[in-house]
Design a protein around this motif. Structure first.
Motif, PDB file in Angstrom:
ATOM      1  N   ALA A 164       1.104  -1.392   0.124  1.00  0.00           N
ATOM      2  CA  ALA A 164       0.216  -0.036  -0.182  1.00  0.00           C
ATOM      3  C   ALA A 164       1.021   1.729  -0.698  1.00  0.00           C
ATOM      4  CB  ALA A 164      -0.751  -0.021   1.173  1.00  0.00           C
ATOM      5  N   ILE A 165       2.034   1.176   0.452  1.00  0.00           N
ATOM      6  CA  ILE A 165       2.678   2.929   1.089  1.00  0.00           C
ATOM      7  C   ILE A 165       3.549   2.472  -0.835  1.00  0.00           C
ATOM      8  CG2 ILE A 165       4.863   3.415   1.787  1.00  0.00           C
ATOM      9  CD1 ILE A 165       3.957   2.128   4.653  1.00  0.00           C
ATOM     10  N   GLU A 167       2.486   1.938  -2.943  1.00  0.00           N
ATOM     11  CA  GLU A 167       1.675   1.884  -4.447  1.00  0.00           C
ATOM     12  C   GLU A 167       1.415   3.363  -3.988  1.00  0.00           C
ATOM     13  OE1 GLU A 167       0.765   0.125  -7.622  1.00  0.00           O
ATOM     14  OE2 GLU A 167       1.855  -1.165  -6.844  1.00  0.00           O
ATOM     15  N   ARG A 168       0.740   4.135  -3.036  1.00  0.00           N
ATOM     16  CA  ARG A 168       1.022   5.238  -2.933  1.00  0.00           C
ATOM     17  C   ARG A 168       2.093   6.106  -3.341  1.00  0.00           C
ATOM     18  NH1 ARG A 168       1.933   8.413   1.650  1.00  0.00           N
ATOM     19  NH2 ARG A 168       2.019   6.491   2.517  1.00  0.00           N
ATOM     20  N   ALA A 171       2.108   5.569  -7.188  1.00  0.00           N
ATOM     21  CA  ALA A 171       1.305   7.038  -8.206  1.00  0.00           C
ATOM     22  C   ALA A 171       2.042   8.550  -7.310  1.00  0.00           C
ATOM     23  CB  ALA A 171       0.685   6.845  -7.225  1.00  0.00           C
ATOM     24  N   GLN A 172       1.888   8.988  -7.096  1.00  0.00           N
ATOM     25  CA  GLN A 172       2.730  10.395  -6.421  1.00  0.00           C
ATOM     26  C   GLN A 172       4.208  11.104  -7.236  1.00  0.00           C
ATOM     27  OE1 GLN A 172       3.402  10.569  -2.341  1.00  0.00           O
ATOM     28  NE2 GLN A 172       1.485  10.220  -0.871  1.00  0.00           N
ATOM     29  N   THR A 391      10.360   5.265  -7.677  1.00  0.00           N
ATOM     30  CA  THR A 391       9.559   4.545  -5.587  1.00  0.00           C
ATOM     31  C   THR A 391      10.780   4.601  -4.849  1.00  0.00           C
ATOM     32  OG1 THR A 391       7.696   4.431  -7.635  1.00  0.00           O
ATOM     33  CG2 THR A 391       7.628   3.370  -5.019  1.00  0.00           C
TER      34      THR A 391
END
Length: 516
Positions: A164-165, A167-168, A171-172, A391
């Motif tokens: 989750a972290i 992918e966040r 995306a940013q 990332t």
């Protein structure tokens, strides 16, 4: 006048395509112009017309014949024009294109010849690689761990990866940098990632480096291959630990290097040189946690190794693959951090910390080697994924990397202690565990050497698959042992696997007793 009339009539008779097979369905959900476009296109692709019949009827004639509006016909014809099926000749009409669009997409079918059976020629380089796998055995990757197989060494707990972290942050990054991350990228690697890695290594591995000394690579094997190609010519010698990570011998063989295996003692690699032994150009070591025996190289041996490399103009390749997972006392500083003569090529990877599928690692090299390494990388595969690199840079700089290391180190310590306790209870009568100070694996030595063939067959049959220690040996002969992995499995899975192995061994022994 008669000649004028006869010429166009004659041309029309021989040139207009009839399209007799077209059928339009007014009750269908597909619009009439789409039906007409599709059926004309399929007729043209079928090639059921000759060069003498390549002219289409006029839109008025076509509409009257089919009982549809001219606008319907024009829509279909304009789409065929746009896609290159038709062309217009002013004053002459609409014709089929000489080369249809499919011509540029479909290769000509080669002529078939009677095959002559000859053996395929495979290069000596490939034949020399010590890898006996074939076919779909490569689908399981380096560890050979298929679904349902447990206790395989060298596998991290990928289920603990913070998806989750990640992918966040991903995306940013994409929202901020957009298409810039979709282009070709730096052969050295993302500048922000190199800066983040340099800061991490200086703070936590006592390294001495700056971002311009770092090259981002696709994992430890590529790091080793690039380093070997940069400093060795084919036939020159590389010293490596014995036993050793099997992929290193494959990589060095591919590079055409002469491999000289060196034994280990309780302080690490033995650097004494036999009289006829070739001097190395590079020495491969895993000083923080030797694989697979788990030895941590002593400070005395480290300084001796650096002195030897300096005296003989050799490089030391420091594979620091899992130094973060130490469970007893603080880790010793990296070799790179105590090297005052630019003899160490330091390499790390996130495969064990995060997950193997990222294929991200790094080399910290002496400055004169940077450009040669980058040239090799640019010829090899250009660069790693810019999106993943960006990332990971954010993941490190925002503190998630270090917090993840602390969290999984605690998980691994708990799983290690649980494995040791359960193993000694269930299998202590057959094995003696060599408890390591660090790492994701444990070596189990057999108490009765004659049990080795039986245990090896059983582990294959039941899907509990530790690796035989001999699999990692080059020339050294060690007593029979197995290397167990524990990091990737929960305590429940660890106990189930050990119970399965203990039960299978007990059943086999009882069967053999009854058969006597």
């Amino acid at each position: 006048m008669s000649k004028r009339k006869s010429r166009p009539q004659k041309r029309r008779r021989r040139s207009i395509i009839a399209f007799e097979m077209i059928r339009l369905d007014r009750t269908a959900g597909e619009p009439l112009h789409e039906q007409l476009y599709r059926q004309i296109r399929d007729e043209l692709k079928s090639g059921r017309f000759s060069d003498a019949s390549s002219r289409l009827p006029s839109s008025r004639a076509f509409a009257n014949e089919r009982g549809i509006s001219r606008s319907t016909v024009r829509l279909a014809i304009s789409k065929l024009h746009a896609e290159g099926y038709l062309l217009s000749k002013r004053g002459s009409g609409t014709f089929v294109a000489n080369l249809l669009p499919e011509t540029f997409l479909t290769a000509d079918q080669p002529k078939t010849f009677q095959s002559i059976q000859r053996p395929f020629r495979i290069s000596d380089r490939v034949r020399a690689i010590p890898d006996t796998r074939v076919g779909n055995q490569f689908d399981l990757g380096a560890t050979g761990a298929g679904a349902g197989v447990s206790l395989v060494p060298s596998i991290p707990a990928v289920d603990e990866f913070p998806i989750a972290i990640w992918e966040r942050l991903r995306a940013q990054i994409l929202a901020k940098k957009g298409v810039n991350l979709l282009r070709y990228a730096s052969n050295r690697g993302d500048a922000d990632l190199r800066k983040a890695i340099a800061a991490y290594l200086c703070d936590f591995r006592a390294a001495r480096c700056h971002p311009d000394q770092i090259v981002i690579v696709a994992g430890m094997q590529q790091a080793m291959l690039m380093s070997a190609m940069a400093v060795l010519n084919p036939g020159q010698a590389a010293w490596i630990e014995d036993p050793c990570y099997q992929q290193i011998t494959r990589v060095l063989t591919l590079a055409g290097v002469k491999i000289v295996s060196k034994p280990l003692d309780n302080q690490g690699i033995v650097i004494a040189r036999a009289p006829k032994e070739p001097l190395p150009r590079i020495i491969y070591v895993t000083p923080s946690h030797q694989f697979p025996l788990g030895v941590t190289m002593s400070l005395k041996r480290r300084t001796g190794l650096l002195d030897f490399a300096r005296a003989h103009n050799a490089f030391v390749f420091e594979d620091d693959y899992d130094a973060e997972f130490r469970f007893t006392g603080p880790p010793l500083p990296s070799l790179q951090g105590i090297d005052n003569a630019s003899r160490v090529i330091y390499a790390g990877t996130v495969s064990k910390i995060l997950c193997p599928s990222l294929r991200l690692g790094y080399i910290v090299a002496p400055e004169p080697l940077i450009d040669p390494l980058v040239k090799i990388r640019s010829a090899m595969d250009q660069h790693s994924s810019p999106i993943d690199q960006a990332t990971l840079a954010r993941f490190i700089t925002e503190g998630f990397f270090l917090s993840h290391i602390k969290r999984v180190r605690k998980i691994y310590a708990e799983r290690r202690d649980f494995f040791i306790k359960q193993f000694n209870e269930l299998l202590g009568d057959r094995f003696t565990l060599q408890v390591p100070e660090a790492g994701l694996n444990i070596v189990a030595w057999l108490k009765r050497e004659e049990d080795f063939p039986m245990i090896r067959r059983i582990t294959v049959d039941i899907g509990v698959r530790p690796s035989a220690l001999s699999f990692f040996c080059i020339q050294v002969k060690l007593k029979p042992a197995f290397v167990f992995g524990f990091a990737a499995w929960t305590p429940t899975q660890i106990r189930e696997s050990l119970v399965k192995l203990a039960s299978a061994l007990r059943d086999r022994v009882n069967y053999e007793r009854q058969s006597r």
